[in-house]
Write an enzyme that holds these catalytic residues in place. Structure first.
Site, PDB file in Angstrom:
ATOM      1  N   ASN A 211      36.881  35.151  35.639  1.00  0.00           N
ATOM      2  CA  ASN A 211      36.184  34.561  36.787  1.00  0.00           C
ATOM      3  C   ASN A 211      36.996  33.398  37.338  1.00  0.00           C
ATOM      4  O   ASN A 211      38.059  33.078  36.816  1.00  0.00           O
ATOM      5  CB  ASN A 211      34.772  34.122  36.381  1.00  0.00           C
ATOM      6  N   PRO A 307      28.563  37.116  22.664  1.00  0.00           N
ATOM      7  CA  PRO A 307      27.625  36.158  22.064  1.00  0.00           C
ATOM      8  C   PRO A 307      27.354  35.028  23.046  1.00  0.00           C
ATOM      9  O   PRO A 307      28.260  34.594  23.768  1.00  0.00           O
ATOM     10  CB  PRO A 307      28.383  35.634  20.841  1.00  0.00           C
TER      11      PRO A 307
HETATM   12  O1  C5P Z   1      23.220  32.263  30.875  1.00  0.00           O
HETATM   13  P1  C5P Z   1      24.247  31.581  31.669  1.00  0.00           P
HETATM   14  O2  C5P Z   1      25.623  32.177  31.535  1.00  0.00           O
HETATM   15  O3  C5P Z   1      23.890  31.383  33.131  1.00  0.00           O
HETATM   16  O4  C5P Z   1      24.265  30.114  31.051  1.00  0.00           O
HETATM   17  C1  C5P Z   1      25.253  29.193  31.369  1.00  0.00           C
HETATM   18  C2  C5P Z   1      25.429  28.242  30.231  1.00  0.00           C
HETATM   19  O5  C5P Z   1      25.556  28.956  28.997  1.00  0.00           O
HETATM   20  C3  C5P Z   1      26.680  27.437  30.335  1.00  0.00           C
HETATM   21  O6  C5P Z   1      26.457  26.212  29.695  1.00  0.00           O
HETATM   22  C4  C5P Z   1      27.689  28.287  29.572  1.00  0.00           C
HETATM   23  O7  C5P Z   1      28.790  27.522  29.105  1.00  0.00           O
HETATM   24  C5  C5P Z   1      26.848  28.821  28.439  1.00  0.00           C
HETATM   25  N1  C5P Z   1      27.245  30.137  27.949  1.00  0.00           N
HETATM   26  C6  C5P Z   1      27.737  30.271  26.670  1.00  0.00           C
HETATM   27  N2  C5P Z   1      28.052  31.510  26.182  1.00  0.00           N
HETATM   28  C7  C5P Z   1      27.875  32.606  26.927  1.00  0.00           C
HETATM   29  C8  C5P Z   1      27.367  32.491  28.231  1.00  0.00           C
HETATM   30  C9  C5P Z   1      27.057  31.252  28.705  1.00  0.00           C
HETATM   31  O8  C5P Z   1      27.919  29.256  25.978  1.00  0.00           O
HETATM   32  N3  C5P Z   1      28.191  33.778  26.427  1.00  0.00           N
END
Ligand code: C5P
Length: 402
Positions: A211, A307
Site C-alpha cells: 500500500n 494476524p
Molecule cells: O483494522 P484496521 O486495519 O483498520 O486497524 C488499523 C489499526 O490496526 C492500525 O493501528 C494498524 O497498525 C493495526 N493493524 C495491525 N495488524 C493488522 C492490521 C491492522 O496491527 N494486521
C-alpha cells in the site's frame, strides 16, 4: 536567563536582512549568551564586520585560512566551541552550499566541522524561496535535523510580496531560547514499541501486494517518543526514511514478520503504538518462481488473513498501553470507536484519509483521538508537530492509568 553561558555562533550570509543581524546579536548578548560572528564575503556587502564586532564584543571571523585568525581561535576550535550555529540571514546560495555539503568558505566549513545543532533563518526573494531547487535544499537540510526557522511572509526589499523575509530578531531569539529550554520528558524510563510503514506480501520472488503508506507518521512518532525520553523500538516495514536519533529499528517486510518481531519484544514494553498500514491479507501461497502470464484473461489469487498485530497485543494478559490508528474515508467516529472497543485498545487515533493534503504519504496530518471515556482533536499540522502532540497525550493518559 535561559541563554546564560550558551555559546552561539551567528553566521551571516549575503542578503539585505543582514542589517537585522546586528540587532539579533545584541539581543542574544543581552540575555547573557556568548556570541561569535562569522560572515561570508557577500554578507560584508550588506553590513560591516566592524558593526558586528562592536555588538558582539568579539573579533568577527570571515576567512578560512587566515593565519592571524587561526592563531586566535582556529576554525575547528570555533566549530567545537559552539553550542548552536545560527545562520541568519541564510541566503539561497548558502542553503545550497550547506545542502551540498560544501566547505568552500569559513562558514560552510564550520557547519561541517561542528557537532552543534545548526539552525538556518532563510532570507531571500519569494521566487527564489519558492524555486524547487531551494525547496529541495531546505528539505535535505531538514532531513539532516537542521532547524529551519522561518521565513516569514510579507513585503520584500525588492518590492515583491510573499514568503522569504527573515524572521524578526526577537522571533529568532525566542526560538533560540526554546531550543535551549530544558525539555519535559514525560516518557523518561518508559519502553515504547511502535510499528510503522507498509507491509509487503509476496506473490512470487519479484511481486508483492502493498500500500501507499510512507511511514512518515510512524517515524515522526518514534522521534517524538525518543525526545520525550522513551526507550523506543521501531518495527518498520519497507520505507525510505532515516532512523530517528536514539531509536532502535527492526526492519521487516511482511505482516507475519512484523507480527513475529512485535511479539518477540512486547513483554518488555509499557506502551505499544500500531501505526503500520499492515496488509489485511497475504497470498495463500508464495510461488517459488516468477508467475508466468497465461492465455486466460483473468487470474485468481487466493488470500489468507494476516494476524491482527495490535489486537493480539491488546489481548495479552500483561498488555502494554495500546494505541491503534484508524484510516477512514467516512463515518470516522463510528468506525474508530468500533475499532477501539473491538480490538480492546486504550486509545485510537483516527484520520480522514479522504481529505486532501493529509494522511497517507502527505507531510501534514490531522487526527481525532478517542479513548474509552473521551476524545480530542489534534488540528492539521506537520507530522513532526502532530507526533509531539499525540505522544504528549499518550503520556498523559498512560500516567492516568498507571
Ligand atoms: O483494522 P484496521 O486495519 O483498520 O486497524 C488499523 C489499526 O490496526 C492500525 O493501528 C494498524 O497498525 C493495526 N493493524 C495491525 N495488524 C493488522 C492490521 C491492522 O496491527 N494486521
Amino acid at each position: 536567563m535561559p541563554l546564560t553561558g550558551k555559546r552561539i555562533l551567528v553566521g551571516l550570509s549575503g542578503g539585505i536582512a543582514a542589517y537585522k543581524s546586528a540587532e539579533l546579536v545584541r539581543r542574544l548578548k543581552e540575555r547573557h549568551a556568548e556570541v561569535r560572528v562569522v560572515m561570508t564575503e557577500s554578507a560584508k556587502s550588506f553590513i560591516t564586520p566592524l558593526t558586528l564586532q562592536a555588538v558582539s564584543g568579539e573579533p568577527v571571523s570571515d576567512a578560512l585560512l587566515d593565519p592571524a585568525a587561526e592563531a586566535g581561535m582556529g576554525h575547528i576550535e570555533l566549530a567545537k566551541w559552539a553550542d548552536l550555529v545560527l545562520i541568519a540571514p541564510a541566503s539561497a546560495n548558502t542553503l545550497a552550499r550547506l545542502a551540498a555539503g560544501l566547505a568552500d568558505d569559513l562558514l560552510t566549513t564550520l557547519c561541517l566541522a561542528t557537532p552543534a545543532s545548526l539552525a538556518v533563518a532563510p532570507a531571500m526573494n519569494q521566487q527564489m524561496y519558492r524555486h524547487p531547487a531551494t525547496q529541495d535544499n531546505l528539505a535535505t537540510l531538514a532531513r539532516r535535523q537542521t532547524l529551519v526557522w522561518g521565513p516569514a511572509q510579507g513585503a520584500q526589499a525588492c518590492g515583491d510580496v510573499g514568503p522569504g523575509r527573515m524572521l524578526e530578531p526577537m522571533a529568532l531569539v525566542g526560538l533560540v531560547e526554546q531550543h535551549f529550554a530544558p525539555k519535559a520528558q514525560p516518557l523518561a524510563g518508559i519502553k515504547l514499541m511502535l510499528t510503522a510503514g507498509p507491509t509487503r506480501e509476496a506473490l512470487d520472488p519479484v511481486r508483492f501486494i502493498s500500500n501507499h503508506s510512507s511511514g512518515k507518521m510512524g517515524f515522526a512518532l518514534a522521534q517524538a517518543a525518543a525526545e520525550l525520553g522513551a526507550e523506543v523500538t521501531l518495527v518498520s516495514g519497507p520505507v525510505s526514511l532515516a532512523t530517528p536519533a536514539g531509536v532502535q529499528r527492526l526492519d521487516v517486510e511482511s505482516a507475519a514478520q512484523m507480527h513475529a518481531a512485535v511479539m518477540a519484544g512486547i513483554d518488555r514494553q509499557q506502551i505499544f503504538i500500531a501505526c503500520a498500514a499492515v496488509a489485511d491479507y497475504a497470498p495463500k501461497t508464495v510461488a517459488s518462481h516468477k508467475i508466468k502470464k497465461t492465455a486466460a484473461d483473468t487470474m485468481v489469487i487466493e488470500l489468507t488473513k494476516n494476524p491482527d498485530i495490535v489486537a493480539n497485543v491488546a489481548a495479552l494478559p500483561n498488555k502494554p498501553f495500546t494505541v491503534g490508528f484508524a484510516a477512514e474515508t467516512r463515518d470516522v467516529e463510528k468506525y474508530a470507536r468500533d475499532k477501539l472497543d473491538r480490538k480492546k485498545l486504550d486509545m485510537i487515533a483516527a484520520n480522514n484519509v479522504a481529505m486532501a493534503g493529509q494522511g497517507f504519504n502527505s507531510d501534514d496530518n490531522a487526527l481525532t483521538v478517542f479513548w474509552p471515556t473521551g476524545q480530542t482533536e489534534l488540528p492539521l499540522a506537520g507530522k513532526t508537530e502532530l507526533a509531539r502532540h499525540l505522544l504528549t497525550l499518550i503520556a498523559e493518559k498512560y500516567h492516568d492509568t498507571h
